[in-house]
Design an enzyme around this catalytic site. Structure first.
Site, mmCIF file in Angstrom:
data_model
loop_
_atom_site.group_PDB
_atom_site.id
_atom_site.type_symbol
_atom_site.label_atom_id
_atom_site.label_comp_id
_atom_site.label_asym_id
_atom_site.label_seq_id
_atom_site.Cartn_x
_atom_site.Cartn_y
_atom_site.Cartn_z
ATOM 1 N N ASP A 52 0.834 -1.201 0.000
ATOM 2 C CA ASP A 52 0.000 0.000 0.000
ATOM 3 C C ASP A 52 0.868 1.250 0.000
ATOM 4 O O ASP A 52 1.791 1.376 0.812
ATOM 5 C CB ASP A 52 -0.898 0.001 1.246
ATOM 6 C CG ASP A 52 -1.767 1.243 1.317
ATOM 7 O OD1 ASP A 52 -2.840 1.236 0.699
ATOM 8 O OD2 ASP A 52 -1.373 2.220 1.987
ATOM 9 N N TYR A 65 2.443 10.342 -0.421
ATOM 10 C CA TYR A 65 3.510 9.926 0.481
ATOM 11 C C TYR A 65 4.859 10.421 -0.041
ATOM 12 O O TYR A 65 5.266 10.088 -1.160
ATOM 13 C CB TYR A 65 3.545 8.406 0.637
ATOM 14 C CG TYR A 65 2.326 7.804 1.305
ATOM 15 C CD1 TYR A 65 1.389 8.608 1.961
ATOM 16 C CD2 TYR A 65 2.115 6.433 1.292
ATOM 17 C CE1 TYR A 65 0.281 8.062 2.581
ATOM 18 C CE2 TYR A 65 1.006 5.870 1.920
ATOM 19 C CZ TYR A 65 0.089 6.687 2.551
ATOM 20 O OH TYR A 65 -1.016 6.133 3.163
ATOM 21 N N GLN A 89 12.495 -5.971 11.593
ATOM 22 C CA GLN A 89 11.273 -5.613 12.316
ATOM 23 C C GLN A 89 10.072 -6.413 11.812
ATOM 24 O O GLN A 89 9.136 -6.673 12.558
ATOM 25 C CB GLN A 89 10.993 -4.116 12.158
ATOM 26 C CG GLN A 89 11.983 -3.215 12.878
ATOM 27 C CD GLN A 89 11.740 -1.748 12.582
ATOM 28 O OE1 GLN A 89 11.352 -1.388 11.479
ATOM 29 N NE2 GLN A 89 11.976 -0.895 13.566
#
Length: 337
Positions: free
Chosen positions: A50, A55, A292
């Site tokens: 996404d 952005y 992560q």
């Protein structure tokens, strides 16, 4: 590997842990690190990605294209959005007018280096454009094969109902909404989720870890960790502020024993709590480092017990925001220039 869920009342499946590049690509991390995290996501079984034209002012789409280069297009689900102004910010460079929607899809396809996107989303609701114009533009984009499915982001229950009705009249489906949702921010539960369930619309939720607060790494009375989102003045710090109150951080620490009893980590517990709701098709996760993702994707294999779900609710009830009226203040009342 990551499990899949249907998106709304459609035959389209997306990975229930979806990779989002909102505050990371071309902003928080450099291109090499961004590409490495996308490759790690692919290795872990994430195939849904996404992004949005807004952005990093279009740069995030460019970085995502670089990261996905060489992948088989049919094996990916790529989402982007349109609404916010980008580039020169002229009079027609914002909102959901037919002109801006078509400029948006053409720009995104060019930057993403694809012939179509799987999901094209209205990034907010536009109060200044007739909804009929917006939905007709989306219908035409679907018919032209530039987007396969249409979704929205942060629309109210009433807006979803009106948009769904027009989509049906125009011969396409409104399949998804992308709101903020986590165990600390539950405002869609009152009206948005019941309406969505009725209409066959599902949620792709952003900030399921409340900007990282629901990982448990932010401690009450302690400075924020170096290098964390709370120290990123370019974007992350502004959004996380509301959750960094001591009473919130103290409540979040109560999740550790719940997670320990379930044999999982606090981030996994927080994501599994979100995915416990059947109207949620996917939780959006980002990462500034590949490692992560290794912990968070494991939430896809966790079926949270009703007792553990209730225990999370009990721990966070005093600090969780649940007022459905909050959904009415997200989209700007007038266009942002």
């Amino acid at each position: 590997m990551v499990n899949y869920r249907y998106l709304g009342n459609s035959g389209f499946k997306i990975s229930e842990i979806t990779y989002g590049n909102w505050v990371t690509h071309a902003s928080q991390v450099g291109d090499d690190a961004a590409i490495a995290t996308v490759h790690k996501a692919l290795d872990l079984g994430i195939t849904s990605f996404d992004t949005a034209d807004a952005y990093a002012n279009t740069a995030a789409e460019v970085v995502l294209a670089k990261a996905l280069k060489g992948q088989q297009r049919e094996n990916l689900e790529i989402f982007t959005k349109v609404y916010w102004p980008i580039g020169k910010k002229g009079p027609n460079d914002t909102g959901l007018s037919r002109k801006h929607i078509f400029d948006g899809i053409h720009g995104s396809l060019r930057r993403l280096e694809v012939d179509y996107v799987d999901l094209f989303q209205a990034h907010r609701y536009d109060y200044e454009t007739p909804l009929e114009e917006t939905m007709q533009a989306f219908a035409d984009i679907v018919r032209q094969g530039k987007a396969l499915y249409i979704g929205v982001s942060e629309w109210t229950a009433e807006q979803l109902r009106d948009g769904h009705a027009l989509a049906q009249q125009l011969g396409f489906q409104l399949v998804s909404n992308q709101p903020q949702y986590s165990a600390l921010w539950r405002v869609i539960e009152d009206r948005v989720i019941p309406t969505s369930e009725e209409l066959g619309i599902s949620q792709i939720v952003w900030s399921p870890l409340a900007q990282g607060v629901l990982t448990g790494k932010y401690l009450p009375g302690q400075p924020v960790p170096e290098g964390s989102r709370a120290t990123d003045e370019k974007s992350g710090a502004n959004f996380i502020k509301r959750f960094l109150r001591d009473e919130v951080l103290e409540a979040v620490q109560k999740l550790k024993p719940i997670a320990d009893e379930a044999g999982i980590t606090v981030p996994q517990l927080s994501l599994a709590w979100v995915l416990h709701n059947p109207n949620i098709s996917a939780a959006l996760v980002g990462a500034s480092r590949p490692e992560q993702l290794e912990d968070t994707v494991k939430a896809s294999d966790i079926t949270l017990s009703d007792d553990a779900y209730a225990a999370v609710n009990d721990a966070l009830r005093p600090v969780a925001v649940i007022d459905g009226e909050e959904t009415y203040s997200v989209s700007p009342a007038s266009r942002v220039a």
